[in-house]
Scaffold this motif. Structure first.
Motif, short mmCIF file in Angstrom:
data_model
loop_
_atom_site.label_atom_id
_atom_site.label_comp_id
_atom_site.label_asym_id
_atom_site.label_seq_id
_atom_site.Cartn_x
_atom_site.Cartn_y
_atom_site.Cartn_z
N VAL A 1 -1.27 4.97 -8.91
CA VAL A 1 -1.20 3.89 -7.92
C VAL A 1 -2.43 3.96 -7.03
CG1 VAL A 1 0.11 2.96 -5.99
CG2 VAL A 1 1.30 3.94 -7.94
N THR A 2 -3.09 2.85 -6.84
CA THR A 2 -4.25 2.81 -5.96
C THR A 2 -3.80 2.66 -4.52
OG1 THR A 2 -4.47 0.42 -6.04
CG2 THR A 2 -5.57 1.68 -7.78
N ALA A 3 -4.73 2.88 -3.60
CA ALA A 3 -4.39 2.72 -2.17
C ALA A 3 -3.96 1.31 -1.87
CB ALA A 3 -5.61 3.11 -1.32
N ALA A 4 -4.62 0.33 -2.51
CA ALA A 4 -4.24 -1.08 -2.26
C ALA A 4 -2.84 -1.35 -2.76
CB ALA A 4 -5.24 -2.00 -2.96
N GLN A 5 -2.50 -0.80 -3.94
CA GLN A 5 -1.15 -1.01 -4.45
C GLN A 5 -0.13 -0.34 -3.55
OE1 GLN A 5 -1.96 0.67 -8.30
NE2 GLN A 5 -1.70 -1.28 -9.32
N ASP A 6 -0.48 0.84 -3.05
CA ASP A 6 0.46 1.58 -2.22
C ASP A 6 0.75 0.83 -0.92
OD1 ASP A 6 1.99 3.99 -1.79
OD2 ASP A 6 0.56 4.40 -0.18
N ARG A 7 -0.24 0.12 -0.39
CA ARG A 7 -0.03 -0.65 0.85
C ARG A 7 0.64 -1.98 0.57
NH1 ARG A 7 -5.35 1.14 1.76
NH2 ARG A 7 -6.16 -0.88 1.11
N GLY A 8 0.54 -2.47 -0.66
CA GLY A 8 1.04 -3.80 -0.97
C GLY A 8 -0.02 -4.83 -0.66
N HIS A 9 0.30 -6.08 -0.86
CA HIS A 9 -0.67 -7.15 -0.67
C HIS A 9 -0.08 -8.20 0.27
CE1 HIS A 9 -3.07 -5.47 -3.90
NE2 HIS A 9 -1.97 -5.38 -4.61
N GLY A 10 -0.95 -8.94 0.93
CA GLY A 10 -0.50 -10.02 1.78
C GLY A 10 -0.06 -9.53 3.13
N ARG A 11 0.42 -10.45 3.93
CA ARG A 11 0.83 -10.14 5.29
C ARG A 11 2.28 -9.68 5.31
NH1 ARG A 11 -0.80 -15.76 7.85
NH2 ARG A 11 0.22 -16.34 5.90
N GLY A 12 2.68 -9.11 6.44
CA GLY A 12 4.03 -8.63 6.58
C GLY A 12 4.14 -7.16 6.21
N GLY A 13 5.12 -6.49 6.81
CA GLY A 13 5.29 -5.07 6.54
C GLY A 13 5.91 -4.82 5.18
N PRO A 14 5.80 -3.60 4.68
CA PRO A 14 6.39 -3.28 3.38
C PRO A 14 7.91 -3.28 3.45
CG PRO A 14 5.57 -1.29 4.42
CD PRO A 14 5.12 -2.44 5.29
N VAL A 15 8.54 -3.77 2.39
CA VAL A 15 9.99 -3.71 2.30
C VAL A 15 10.44 -2.27 2.09
CG1 VAL A 15 11.95 -4.35 0.84
CG2 VAL A 15 10.27 -6.08 1.49
N LEU A 16 9.71 -1.54 1.28
CA LEU A 16 10.07 -0.16 0.98
C LEU A 16 9.82 0.73 2.19
CD1 LEU A 16 10.96 1.61 -1.50
CD2 LEU A 16 8.53 2.19 -1.73
N SER B 1 6.91 2.24 -9.15
CA SER B 1 6.33 2.53 -7.85
C SER B 1 5.41 1.40 -7.40
CB SER B 1 5.54 3.84 -7.91
OG SER B 1 4.87 4.09 -6.68
N ALA B 2 4.54 0.93 -8.30
CA ALA B 2 3.61 -0.14 -7.94
C ALA B 2 4.36 -1.39 -7.51
CB ALA B 2 2.68 -0.44 -9.11
N HIS B 3 5.43 -1.75 -8.24
CA HIS B 3 6.18 -2.96 -7.91
C HIS B 3 6.87 -2.81 -6.55
CE1 HIS B 3 8.67 -6.50 -8.26
NE2 HIS B 3 9.72 -5.75 -8.00
N LEU B 4 7.55 -1.70 -6.33
CA LEU B 4 8.31 -1.55 -5.10
C LEU B 4 7.38 -1.45 -3.89
CD1 LEU B 4 11.06 0.83 -6.47
CD2 LEU B 4 11.38 -1.53 -5.72
N HIS B 5 6.24 -0.82 -4.05
CA HIS B 5 5.28 -0.77 -2.94
C HIS B 5 4.66 -2.14 -2.65
CE1 HIS B 5 5.01 3.77 -3.36
NE2 HIS B 5 5.06 3.59 -2.05
N SER B 6 4.68 -3.03 -3.64
CA SER B 6 4.05 -4.34 -3.44
C SER B 6 4.94 -5.33 -2.69
CB SER B 6 3.68 -4.95 -4.80
OG SER B 6 4.83 -5.46 -5.48
N LEU B 7 6.24 -5.04 -2.57
CA LEU B 7 7.16 -5.97 -1.92
C LEU B 7 6.88 -6.02 -0.42
CD1 LEU B 7 10.50 -5.03 -3.73
CD2 LEU B 7 8.88 -6.85 -4.30
N ARG B 8 6.76 -7.24 0.11
CA ARG B 8 6.43 -7.42 1.52
C ARG B 8 7.52 -8.21 2.24
NH1 ARG B 8 2.94 -3.71 2.03
NH2 ARG B 8 2.08 -4.64 3.93
N GLU B 9 7.71 -7.90 3.50
CA GLU B 9 8.78 -8.51 4.30
C GLU B 9 8.58 -10.01 4.54
OE1 GLU B 9 11.52 -7.35 5.42
OE2 GLU B 9 11.39 -5.19 5.69
N LYS B 10 7.37 -10.51 4.46
CA LYS B 10 7.10 -11.87 4.92
C LYS B 10 7.89 -12.93 4.16
CE LYS B 10 3.25 -13.17 1.92
NZ LYS B 10 2.00 -13.93 1.87
N ASP B 11 8.25 -12.64 2.89
CA ASP B 11 8.96 -13.62 2.09
C ASP B 11 10.46 -13.37 2.06
OD1 ASP B 11 6.59 -14.91 1.40
OD2 ASP B 11 6.23 -13.53 -0.25
N CYS B 12 10.94 -12.37 2.82
CA CYS B 12 12.36 -12.04 2.76
C CYS B 12 13.18 -12.99 3.62
CB CYS B 12 12.59 -10.61 3.25
SG CYS B 12 11.79 -9.38 2.19
#
Length: 350
Positions: free
Chosen positions: A45-60, A339-350
């Protein structure tokens, strides 16, 4: 694990018989196999994947992503724990849940060595699955036959949770049978609590079926009602709960009996410290209503589920999320993708 009841679904019994142990398979040297076993698609997992993408905090929740090592039993039993832990650390995992403490052809390992290996790779051993009982074997490694040994080992590993993936079928599928099983669980929970641990039970779909003597009573409700919430905790396997929603959404007479797995958690969030995150692609033609797939490839809305649970406890995010697949096509690739998928989930769309 051994078969848990004469009334138990034989397919479930077979499934459970595999969960309390890691298979032993012959293999080549660990270094050679590790190099061959990780495809390009399973890159760290890269650092970018670990942080996720887009705005909003991580769901995980940070620091709370684990993996049930049963999903990696092929690698553990040939390569050993050390190479497996090294890969999991690359993929961004924080925790591991055990399904046995041996590593097959990789050779013997002590609990002290296993605890140190996890620590050295930045992994927190969060829990373990042990058989509920084996009444045909007085010396079995199970809660019923060897409670103090089970707890000794869990304590040696520094576990905060110790549980079972066996269903409460020891005394049958009646209401009274499950009340008796609940008494057992209360006993194990009290013993675990004295050691500073939480005892938990992990569900499959069948726990949500109905009592044979009272076909309007859902057995899972009996378990919740008859176990002490201060002693017995639950690890919801979200996939199997959704399967149960499909299979047991009607009573035996066809009367609708819908339920929402998430609502069980939201009603008693303190009882669910652990979750299994596995995914399924909806298939109404299949017995279970889903085909199990890698996390992120299915139809279960984990962004919604995890976000809703996060909002309990005033947003403290006290829960632990263990990725799992019973039979992944390639277990390292599954671990990396999950891991990559779960780290990519962001709160903004929840």
């Amino acid at each position: 694990m051994s078969r848990t009841s004469k009334n138990h679904d034989p397919e479930l019994s077979h499934r459970l018989s595999r969960r309390g142990m890691l298979g032993v398979a012959a293999g080549a040297g660990a270094a050679a196999m590790l190099g061959a076993a990780v495809p390009a698609s399973a890159a760290p997992v890269t650092a970018a994947q670990d942080r996720g993408h887009g705005r909003g905090g991580p769901v995980l929740p940070p620091g709370r992503l684990g993996i049930q090592l049963y999903s990696l039993r092929d690698k553990v039993s040939t390569l050993g724990f050390a190479p497996v832990f090294a890969e999991l650390a690359k993929y961004g995992y924080d925790e591991v849940e055990f399904a046995g403490y041996t590593q097959g052809s990789a050779g013997p390992i002590t609990l002290a060595q296993l605890k140190r290996l996890a620590r050295d790779h930045g992994l927190n051993p969060i829990g373990s699955h042990v058989n509920y009982y084996d009444d045909n074997n007085p010396g079995a490694y199970s809660f019923a036959q060897n409670l103090e040994k089970v707890l000794d080992d869990a304590q040696a590993l520094g576990l905060k949770h110790i549980g079972t993936a066996s269903g409460p079928w020891r005394y049958g599928a009646t209401v009274d049978g499950w009340k008796r099983a609940a008494e057992d669980f209360n006993t194990y929970g009290a013993a675990a609590r004295r050691r500073g641990m939480k005892f938990y039970q992990h569900n499959h779909a069948e726990e949500f079926s109905f009592a044979t003597d009272k076909p309007k009573v859902r057995l899972y409700d009996v378990l919740l009602a008859e176990t002490d919430p201060n002693l017995v905790y639950l690890e919801m396997d979200i996939y199997w709960a959704y399967v149960a929603q499909f299979r047991f959404g009607k009573q035996v007479d066809g009367t609708p009996a819908p339920f929402d797995p998430l609502r069980y958690v939201l009603r008693q969030p303190d009882r669910y410290p652990l979750f299994h995150v596995k995914d399924g692609e909806r298939n109404d033609a299949a017995r279970d209503g889903y085909d199990m797939v890698d996390v992120g490839d299915g139809d279960i809305d984990y962004k919604r589920f995890i976000s809703a649970v996060n909002k309990t406890h005033g947003g403290r995010r006290d829960h632990h999320w263990q990725a799992e697949h019973d039979n992944p096509v390639e277990s390292f690739a599954f671990a990396r993708k999950s891991s990559a998928h779960l780290h990519s989930l962001r709160e903004k769309d929840c």
